[in-house]
Design an enzyme around this catalytic site. Structure first.
Site, PDB file in Angstrom:
ATOM      1  N   SER A 138       0.873  -1.177   0.000  1.00  0.00           N
ATOM      2  CA  SER A 138       0.000   0.000   0.000  1.00  0.00           C
ATOM      3  C   SER A 138       0.906   1.222   0.000  1.00  0.00           C
ATOM      4  CB  SER A 138      -0.836  -0.005   1.287  1.00  0.00           C
ATOM      5  OG  SER A 138      -1.425   1.256   1.527  1.00  0.00           O
ATOM      6  N   TYR A 151      -1.886  -1.207  10.537  1.00  0.00           N
ATOM      7  CA  TYR A 151      -1.863  -1.318   9.067  1.00  0.00           C
ATOM      8  C   TYR A 151      -0.550  -0.768   8.506  1.00  0.00           C
ATOM      9  CZ  TYR A 151      -3.912  -1.036   4.318  1.00  0.00           C
ATOM     10  OH  TYR A 151      -4.188  -1.189   2.977  1.00  0.00           O
TER      11      TYR A 151
HETATM   12  P1  NAD Z   1     -11.467  -6.189   0.341  1.00  0.00           P
HETATM   13  O1  NAD Z   1     -12.038  -6.067   1.704  1.00  0.00           O
HETATM   14  O2  NAD Z   1     -12.297  -5.884  -0.852  1.00  0.00           O
HETATM   15  O3  NAD Z   1     -10.866  -7.655   0.110  1.00  0.00           O
HETATM   16  C1  NAD Z   1     -10.122  -8.297   1.099  1.00  0.00           C
HETATM   17  C2  NAD Z   1     -10.055  -9.758   0.740  1.00  0.00           C
HETATM   18  O4  NAD Z   1      -9.319 -10.420   1.780  1.00  0.00           O
HETATM   19  C3  NAD Z   1     -11.431 -10.438   0.687  1.00  0.00           C
HETATM   20  O5  NAD Z   1     -11.420 -11.446  -0.306  1.00  0.00           O
HETATM   21  C4  NAD Z   1     -11.548 -11.060   2.083  1.00  0.00           C
HETATM   22  O6  NAD Z   1     -12.447 -12.170   2.119  1.00  0.00           O
HETATM   23  C5  NAD Z   1     -10.108 -11.481   2.294  1.00  0.00           C
HETATM   24  N1  NAD Z   1      -9.775 -11.715   3.698  1.00  0.00           N
HETATM   25  C6  NAD Z   1      -9.932 -10.879   4.760  1.00  0.00           C
HETATM   26  N2  NAD Z   1      -9.512 -11.493   5.874  1.00  0.00           N
HETATM   27  C7  NAD Z   1      -9.083 -12.728   5.514  1.00  0.00           C
HETATM   28  C8  NAD Z   1      -8.532 -13.830   6.200  1.00  0.00           C
HETATM   29  N3  NAD Z   1      -8.353 -13.805   7.539  1.00  0.00           N
HETATM   30  N4  NAD Z   1      -8.220 -14.940   5.508  1.00  0.00           N
HETATM   31  C9  NAD Z   1      -8.421 -15.003   4.168  1.00  0.00           C
HETATM   32  N5  NAD Z   1      -8.936 -13.987   3.452  1.00  0.00           N
HETATM   33  C10 NAD Z   1      -9.258 -12.863   4.123  1.00  0.00           C
HETATM   34  O7  NAD Z   1     -10.148  -5.288   0.403  1.00  0.00           O
HETATM   35  P2  NAD Z   1      -9.189  -4.700  -0.746  1.00  0.00           P
HETATM   36  O8  NAD Z   1      -9.292  -3.242  -0.677  1.00  0.00           O
HETATM   37  O9  NAD Z   1      -9.385  -5.411  -2.028  1.00  0.00           O
HETATM   38  O10 NAD Z   1      -7.779  -5.093  -0.101  1.00  0.00           O
HETATM   39  C11 NAD Z   1      -6.907  -6.052  -0.659  1.00  0.00           C
HETATM   40  C12 NAD Z   1      -5.485  -5.690  -0.286  1.00  0.00           C
HETATM   41  O11 NAD Z   1      -5.156  -4.439  -0.869  1.00  0.00           O
HETATM   42  C13 NAD Z   1      -5.246  -5.558   1.212  1.00  0.00           C
HETATM   43  O12 NAD Z   1      -3.988  -6.108   1.541  1.00  0.00           O
HETATM   44  C14 NAD Z   1      -5.241  -4.047   1.410  1.00  0.00           C
HETATM   45  O13 NAD Z   1      -4.489  -3.673   2.519  1.00  0.00           O
HETATM   46  C15 NAD Z   1      -4.600  -3.605   0.124  1.00  0.00           C
HETATM   47  N6  NAD Z   1      -4.842  -2.200  -0.225  1.00  0.00           N
HETATM   48  C16 NAD Z   1      -6.103  -1.719  -0.408  1.00  0.00           C
HETATM   49  C17 NAD Z   1      -6.272  -0.387  -0.748  1.00  0.00           C
HETATM   50  C18 NAD Z   1      -7.622   0.212  -1.003  1.00  0.00           C
HETATM   51  O14 NAD Z   1      -7.687   1.437  -1.153  1.00  0.00           O
HETATM   52  N7  NAD Z   1      -8.683  -0.542  -1.075  1.00  0.00           N
HETATM   53  C19 NAD Z   1      -5.157   0.443  -0.871  1.00  0.00           C
HETATM   54  C20 NAD Z   1      -3.897  -0.079  -0.667  1.00  0.00           C
HETATM   55  C21 NAD Z   1      -3.745  -1.407  -0.347  1.00  0.00           C
END
Ligand code: NAD
Length: 256
Positions: A138, A151
């Protein structure tokens, strides 16, 4: 380009993970999905792209379940060629109010899970002399925001883990890199939009603009498909010597 390869994407039932799985499948990779919630529609969406798709519901906070998932992927497809460590959660609170169990969960899911999946994936990648480990970090792996201690610590940690993984495999065909998104409008961020709208008594659209305006000069969300195409590049032959990089896709967030 990735026909015959197998990609395991953690946390791929939703958001960024699903976007990356979709892009890799479009290039012909077989996909192992993981994550909670609705499994059938992501499975059907990937299968419709003409590749094989499997699913394992490992809880990424549990090392024994991660090991079972890696064994399952090897038994289904022979080996994991591309590992995308993507599963992640967020919790927002000041340090003195941060619940201990939330700290432990964020570190386990956002950081330790990548260590476990990577250590289990590397031997077969090295044997094949080809592999890609892509860590979804991130902008918070590079800079901080208040109220996101666990985080930010986990994401800085995964950028460090990325560099070590890249160095330990630098003379092989196995590369490791991190992707650092800014805001992406997934359920993880929608929760923060909802919290802002409720706290300030503003609409959903106003809250989205406020969130972007605080951090992201482009005033645009990055999309899961854009991140998926970056993952495709890292898996391509042009990515052979990209090693240990933390690559932002953040609308200028960290350029400031
Ligand atoms: P999201 O909530 O849409 O998806 C998260 C996914 O992780 C889902 O499939 C969920 O079921 C799974 N998950 C959560 N806990 C779990 C566990 N204990 N075991 C197995 N699966 C689990 O979130 P997202 O925004 O798509 O995030 C995905 C990644 O991207 C994360 O690592 C997040 O930190 C990173 N990220 C997101 C953003 C953003 O703006 N959305 C920005 C930077 C980084």
């Amino acid at each position: 380009m990735l026909k015959g390869k197998t990609a395991l994407v953690t946390g791929s039932t939703s958001g960024i993970g699903l976007g990356i799985a979709r892009s890799l499948a479009r290039q012909g990779a077989n996909i192992v999905l993981n994550g909670f919630g609705d499994v059938e529609s992501p499975k059907a969406e990937i299968a419709a792209l003409g590749v094989k798709v499997a699913y394992h519901g490992a809880d990424m906070s549990k090392p024994a379940e991660i090991e079972a998932m890696m064994n399952y992927a090897a038994s289904e497809f022979g080996r994991v060629d591309i590992l995308v460590n993507n599963a992640g959660i967020q919790h927002v609170a000041r340090i003195e109010d941060f619940p201990i169990e939330k700290w432990d969960a964020v570190i386990a899911i956002n950081l330790s899970s990548a260590f476990h999946a990577t250590r289990l994936a590397l031997p077969a990648m090295r044997e094949a002399n080809w592999g890609r480990v892509i860590n979804v970090a991130s902008v918070h792996g590079l800079v901080a925001s208040a109220e996101k201690s666990a985080y930010v610590a986990a994401k800085h940690g995964i950028v460090g883990l990325t560099k070590v993984t890249a160095l330990e495999n630098a003379t092989t065909g196995v590369t490791c890199n991190a992707i650092c998104p800014g805001w992406v409008l997934t359920p993880l961020v929608q929760k923060q939009v909802d919290a802002k709208a409720a706290a300030q008594g503003i609409s959903n659209e106003e809250a989205k603009k406020a969130l972007l305006g605080e951090k992201e000069p482009s005033m645009q969300f990055t999309t899961p498909d854009e991140l998926g195409e970056l993952a495709v590049f890292l898996c391509s032959p042009a990515g052979n010597n990209v090693r240990g990089v933390a690559w932002n896709m953040d609308g200028g967030w960290t350029a400031q």
